[in-house]
Design a protein around this motif. Structure first.
Motif, mmCIF file in Angstrom:
data_model
loop_
_atom_site.group_PDB
_atom_site.id
_atom_site.type_symbol
_atom_site.label_atom_id
_atom_site.label_comp_id
_atom_site.label_asym_id
_atom_site.label_seq_id
_atom_site.Cartn_x
_atom_site.Cartn_y
_atom_site.Cartn_z
ATOM 1 N N GLY A 1 21.204 -13.626 38.093
ATOM 2 C CA GLY A 1 21.819 -13.179 36.849
ATOM 3 C C GLY A 1 22.520 -11.848 37.018
ATOM 4 N N TRP A 2 23.470 -11.596 36.139
ATOM 5 C CA TRP A 2 24.111 -10.285 36.027
ATOM 6 C C TRP A 2 23.833 -9.742 34.625
ATOM 7 C CZ3 TRP A 2 26.330 -7.438 39.797
ATOM 8 C CH2 TRP A 2 26.729 -8.094 40.967
ATOM 9 N N PHE A 3 23.459 -8.480 34.593
ATOM 10 C CA PHE A 3 23.205 -7.772 33.338
ATOM 11 C C PHE A 3 23.990 -6.470 33.363
ATOM 12 C CE2 PHE A 3 19.637 -10.129 31.440
ATOM 13 C CZ PHE A 3 19.325 -10.970 32.493
ATOM 14 N N HIS A 4 24.226 -5.893 32.204
ATOM 15 C CA HIS A 4 24.811 -4.559 32.183
ATOM 16 C C HIS A 4 24.084 -3.680 31.179
ATOM 17 C CE1 HIS A 4 28.141 -5.800 29.063
ATOM 18 N NE2 HIS A 4 26.981 -5.646 28.485
ATOM 19 N N GLN A 5 24.193 -2.393 31.428
ATOM 20 C CA GLN A 5 23.529 -1.422 30.566
ATOM 21 C C GLN A 5 24.434 -0.223 30.373
ATOM 22 O OE1 GLN A 5 19.615 -0.192 31.873
ATOM 23 N NE2 GLN A 5 19.049 0.467 29.803
ATOM 24 N N ALA A 6 24.832 -0.003 29.128
ATOM 25 C CA ALA A 6 25.648 1.149 28.776
ATOM 26 C C ALA A 6 24.734 2.309 28.377
ATOM 27 C CB ALA A 6 26.592 0.791 27.637
ATOM 28 N N PRO A 7 25.217 3.540 28.445
ATOM 29 C CA PRO A 7 24.381 4.690 28.084
ATOM 30 C C PRO A 7 23.810 4.565 26.679
ATOM 31 C CG PRO A 7 26.375 5.432 29.165
ATOM 32 C CD PRO A 7 26.546 3.963 28.940
ATOM 33 N N GLY A 8 22.506 4.769 26.554
ATOM 34 C CA GLY A 8 21.859 4.720 25.259
ATOM 35 C C GLY A 8 21.605 3.327 24.715
ATOM 36 N N LYS A 9 21.928 2.309 25.516
ATOM 37 C CA LYS A 9 21.738 0.936 25.059
ATOM 38 C C LYS A 9 20.765 0.195 25.960
ATOM 39 C CE LYS A 9 26.195 0.368 22.757
ATOM 40 N NZ LYS A 9 27.384 -0.528 22.600
ATOM 41 N N GLU A 10 20.261 -0.927 25.458
ATOM 42 C CA GLU A 10 19.379 -1.754 26.253
ATOM 43 C C GLU A 10 20.173 -2.564 27.274
ATOM 44 O OE1 GLU A 10 15.811 -2.465 22.956
ATOM 45 O OE2 GLU A 10 17.040 -4.142 23.651
ATOM 46 N N ARG A 11 19.459 -3.015 28.305
ATOM 47 C CA ARG A 11 20.091 -3.866 29.289
ATOM 48 C C ARG A 11 20.420 -5.216 28.649
ATOM 49 N NH1 ARG A 11 17.708 -3.429 35.254
ATOM 50 N NH2 ARG A 11 18.026 -1.260 34.567
ATOM 51 N N GLU A 12 21.649 -5.690 28.856
ATOM 52 C CA GLU A 12 22.121 -6.900 28.196
ATOM 53 C C GLU A 12 22.548 -7.961 29.195
ATOM 54 O OE1 GLU A 12 24.023 -4.979 24.086
ATOM 55 O OE2 GLU A 12 25.337 -5.559 25.748
ATOM 56 N N PHE A 13 22.338 -9.190 28.815
ATOM 57 C CA PHE A 13 22.731 -10.336 29.624
ATOM 58 C C PHE A 13 24.258 -10.458 29.705
ATOM 59 C CE2 PHE A 13 22.765 -14.493 31.343
ATOM 60 C CZ PHE A 13 23.658 -15.263 30.600
ATOM 61 N N VAL A 14 24.748 -10.787 30.898
ATOM 62 C CA VAL A 14 26.176 -11.032 31.094
ATOM 63 C C VAL A 14 26.409 -12.489 31.512
ATOM 64 C CG1 VAL A 14 28.224 -10.429 32.438
ATOM 65 C CG2 VAL A 14 26.638 -8.633 31.696
ATOM 66 N N ALA A 15 25.744 -12.901 32.602
ATOM 67 C CA ALA A 15 25.953 -14.254 33.123
ATOM 68 C C ALA A 15 24.801 -14.613 34.043
ATOM 69 C CB ALA A 15 27.276 -14.345 33.885
ATOM 70 N N THR A 16 24.594 -15.920 34.223
ATOM 71 C CA THR A 16 23.564 -16.388 35.132
ATOM 72 C C THR A 16 24.002 -17.690 35.774
ATOM 73 O OG1 THR A 16 21.205 -16.899 35.353
ATOM 74 C CG2 THR A 16 22.286 -17.658 33.348
#
Length: 122
Positions: free
Chosen positions: A35-50
């Motif tokens: 999977g790929w996830f991303h995390q922006a400053p001040g935000k939770e880690r979010e799903f991108v693709a799997t």
């Protein structure tokens, strides 16, 4: 233990493209969903693709559908995220992860890379 190493992040203008790669030296790569996830400053880690272990199944977050493509090469132990039509809101640290199920939650993944920064300027 599965070691994951991401590469390919950087700075790009809005509308541009980047290609992220994730490699592992393990011999059991094809048994893991990736999977790929991303995390922006001040935000939770979010799903991108799997993508499933065989590569037959792929799933995307609604925000990236039609713009991002996940793929894998089990012979080379790599998974790739091709990101096109990038937007400033895609700016984040991107992480690849390995797990036993094709899930959308970070809890579905046991092993994580160190992350690579993607910055999209407007």
């Amino acid at each position: 233990q599965v070691q994951l190493v991401e590469s390919g992040g950087g700075l790009v203008q809005a509308g541009g493209s980047l290609r992220l790669s994730c490699a592992t030296p393990g011999r059991t790569f094809s048994s893991y969903a990736m999977g790929w996830f991303h995390q922006a400053p001040g935000k939770e880690r979010e799903f991108v693709a799997t993508i499933s272990g065989s590569g037959s199944y792929t799933y995307y977050a609604d925000s990236v559908k039609g713009r991002f493509t996940i793929s894998r090469d089990n012979a080379k132990n790599t998974v790739t995220l091709q990101m096109n039509s990038l937007k400033p809101e895609d700016t984040a640290i991107y992480y690849c992860a390995a797990g036993v199920i094709v899930g959308r939650s970070p809890r579905d993944y046991k092993y994580w890379g160190q992350g690579t920064q993607v910055t999209v300027s407007s």
